[in-house]
Scaffold this motif. Sequence first.
Motif, mmCIF file in Angstrom:
data_model
loop_
_atom_site.group_PDB
_atom_site.id
_atom_site.type_symbol
_atom_site.label_atom_id
_atom_site.label_comp_id
_atom_site.label_asym_id
_atom_site.label_seq_id
_atom_site.Cartn_x
_atom_site.Cartn_y
_atom_site.Cartn_z
ATOM 1 N N THR A 118 0.738 -1.208 0.068
ATOM 2 C CA THR A 118 -0.038 0.064 -0.006
ATOM 3 C C THR A 118 0.821 1.233 0.022
ATOM 4 O OG1 THR A 118 -1.907 -1.088 1.334
ATOM 5 C CG2 THR A 118 -1.777 1.168 1.094
ATOM 6 N N PRO A 119 0.778 1.997 -0.773
ATOM 7 C CA PRO A 119 1.532 3.354 -1.016
ATOM 8 C C PRO A 119 1.304 4.301 -0.014
ATOM 9 C CG PRO A 119 -0.286 3.427 -2.692
ATOM 10 C CD PRO A 119 -0.089 2.099 -2.121
ATOM 11 N N ALA A 120 2.317 5.273 0.181
ATOM 12 C CA ALA A 120 1.710 6.354 1.312
ATOM 13 C C ALA A 120 0.748 7.300 0.727
ATOM 14 C CB ALA A 120 3.178 7.012 1.720
ATOM 15 N N GLY A 121 -0.039 7.702 1.746
ATOM 16 C CA GLY A 121 -0.899 8.934 0.954
ATOM 17 C C GLY A 121 -2.243 8.139 0.841
ATOM 18 N N THR A 122 -2.475 6.675 0.862
ATOM 19 C CA THR A 122 -3.651 6.113 0.687
ATOM 20 C C THR A 122 -4.670 6.231 1.647
ATOM 21 O OG1 THR A 122 -2.311 4.251 -0.487
ATOM 22 C CG2 THR A 122 -4.555 3.569 0.132
ATOM 23 N N GLU A 123 -5.946 6.241 1.277
ATOM 24 C CA GLU A 123 -6.769 6.513 2.202
ATOM 25 C C GLU A 123 -7.625 5.257 2.410
ATOM 26 O OE1 GLU A 123 -9.850 9.250 0.613
ATOM 27 O OE2 GLU A 123 -8.379 11.139 0.917
ATOM 28 N N LYS A 124 -7.713 4.975 3.656
ATOM 29 C CA LYS A 124 -8.164 3.638 4.164
ATOM 30 C C LYS A 124 -9.235 3.976 5.327
ATOM 31 C CE LYS A 124 -7.090 -0.747 6.284
ATOM 32 N NZ LYS A 124 -7.904 -1.583 5.538
ATOM 33 N N ARG A 125 -10.589 3.325 5.202
ATOM 34 C CA ARG A 125 -11.421 3.295 6.479
ATOM 35 C C ARG A 125 -10.946 2.521 7.488
ATOM 36 N NH1 ARG A 125 -17.733 3.853 4.642
ATOM 37 N NH2 ARG A 125 -16.787 5.871 3.970
ATOM 38 N N ILE A 126 -10.999 3.140 8.418
ATOM 39 C CA ILE A 126 -10.919 2.180 9.832
ATOM 40 C C ILE A 126 -11.858 2.366 10.975
ATOM 41 C CG2 ILE A 126 -8.355 2.312 9.280
ATOM 42 C CD1 ILE A 126 -8.108 4.300 11.492
ATOM 43 N N VAL A 127 -11.647 1.477 11.955
ATOM 44 C CA VAL A 127 -12.603 1.564 12.944
ATOM 45 C C VAL A 127 -11.854 2.207 14.005
ATOM 46 C CG1 VAL A 127 -14.326 -0.130 12.589
ATOM 47 C CG2 VAL A 127 -12.291 -0.803 13.498
ATOM 48 N N VAL A 128 -12.237 3.159 15.015
ATOM 49 C CA VAL A 128 -11.880 3.716 16.043
ATOM 50 C C VAL A 128 -12.509 3.323 17.389
ATOM 51 C CG1 VAL A 128 -10.301 5.135 14.860
ATOM 52 C CG2 VAL A 128 -12.545 5.991 15.602
ATOM 53 N N ASN A 129 -11.929 3.388 18.610
ATOM 54 C CA ASN A 129 -12.588 3.247 19.718
ATOM 55 C C ASN A 129 -13.346 4.685 20.237
ATOM 56 O OD1 ASN A 129 -12.070 0.625 20.205
ATOM 57 N ND2 ASN A 129 -10.001 1.094 20.889
ATOM 58 N N ALA A 130 -13.997 4.548 21.310
ATOM 59 C CA ALA A 130 -14.674 5.772 21.957
ATOM 60 C C ALA A 130 -13.553 6.863 22.045
ATOM 61 C CB ALA A 130 -15.365 5.572 22.982
ATOM 62 N N ASP A 131 -12.445 6.533 22.389
ATOM 63 C CA ASP A 131 -11.225 7.658 22.573
ATOM 64 C C ASP A 131 -10.486 7.992 21.394
ATOM 65 O OD1 ASP A 131 -10.047 5.480 22.119
ATOM 66 O OD2 ASP A 131 -8.720 5.322 24.027
ATOM 67 N N GLY A 132 -11.035 7.481 19.930
ATOM 68 C CA GLY A 132 -10.405 7.627 18.873
ATOM 69 C C GLY A 132 -9.204 6.754 18.726
ATOM 70 N N SER A 133 -8.791 5.882 19.372
ATOM 71 C CA SER A 133 -7.756 4.946 19.281
ATOM 72 C C SER A 133 -8.225 4.038 18.002
ATOM 73 C CB SER A 133 -7.358 4.242 20.406
ATOM 74 O OG SER A 133 -8.084 3.569 20.912
ATOM 75 N N TRP A 134 -7.213 3.486 17.439
ATOM 76 C CA TRP A 134 -7.488 2.168 16.259
ATOM 77 C C TRP A 134 -7.925 1.185 17.239
ATOM 78 C CZ3 TRP A 134 -4.163 -2.221 14.605
ATOM 79 C CH2 TRP A 134 -4.915 -2.883 13.295
ATOM 80 N N ALA A 135 -9.247 0.575 16.469
ATOM 81 C CA ALA A 135 -9.882 -0.532 17.339
ATOM 82 C C ALA A 135 -9.419 -1.875 16.680
ATOM 83 C CB ALA A 135 -11.236 -0.333 17.294
#
Length: 195
Positions: A118-135
């Motif tokens: 995956t190249p730099a600058g790629t947009e990826k949809r992720i899920v985050v917890n209630a504190d905004g950290s990656w889940a």
Amino acid sequence: MVLGRSKATVVYSVSGRPSNPFARPVDRFAATLRTVIVSVAGLLIVLAGVIGTWQWHGASERAAQQRATTTLVEAVTSDAAPIAMSPRGSVRTTPMVKATWTWQSESRTDSIEVPSGTPAGTEKRIVVNADGSWAGPRITTSDVASAAVAGVLVTLGASALLLGAVWAVCARAVERRRQQYWDESLHRLFATYSR
């Protein structure tokens, strides 16, 4: 008198046991073993289905819990994803790279999993917890199905190995019984004619 196989027809009942009362004991023994093995195989197939269903429900619950407690955001990778090696020495198809996303008007930067290359600058949809950290990785419907299929295949594979081993042991037992039957028959025959 000619020694050899009996010309009497051995008829098997629905249960797999010879219905002929004059059938050799070894034939009844072999039929009983076949019935037991087929019954166990049926039970193991049912067990594989139960385990697959259990895996499906477990993965579905985890996916539902993730959807209920996390939020989807758009992250942008900061670095290109290399082909990394796992601690066990195999190639990781989803290495960790730095990514940045916005959570409640704040910019967050953390490591997330992305496919190799995956190249730099790629947009990826992720899920985050209630504190905004990656889940962690998002649990998809295909992940749920894969967990169920894996449970079924592992159970069927282990069952096949188990039944193969049992079948080999039973085949040797039947052969020993058959050889013992012929030895005893010959012994009785010789004992009769030696009188």
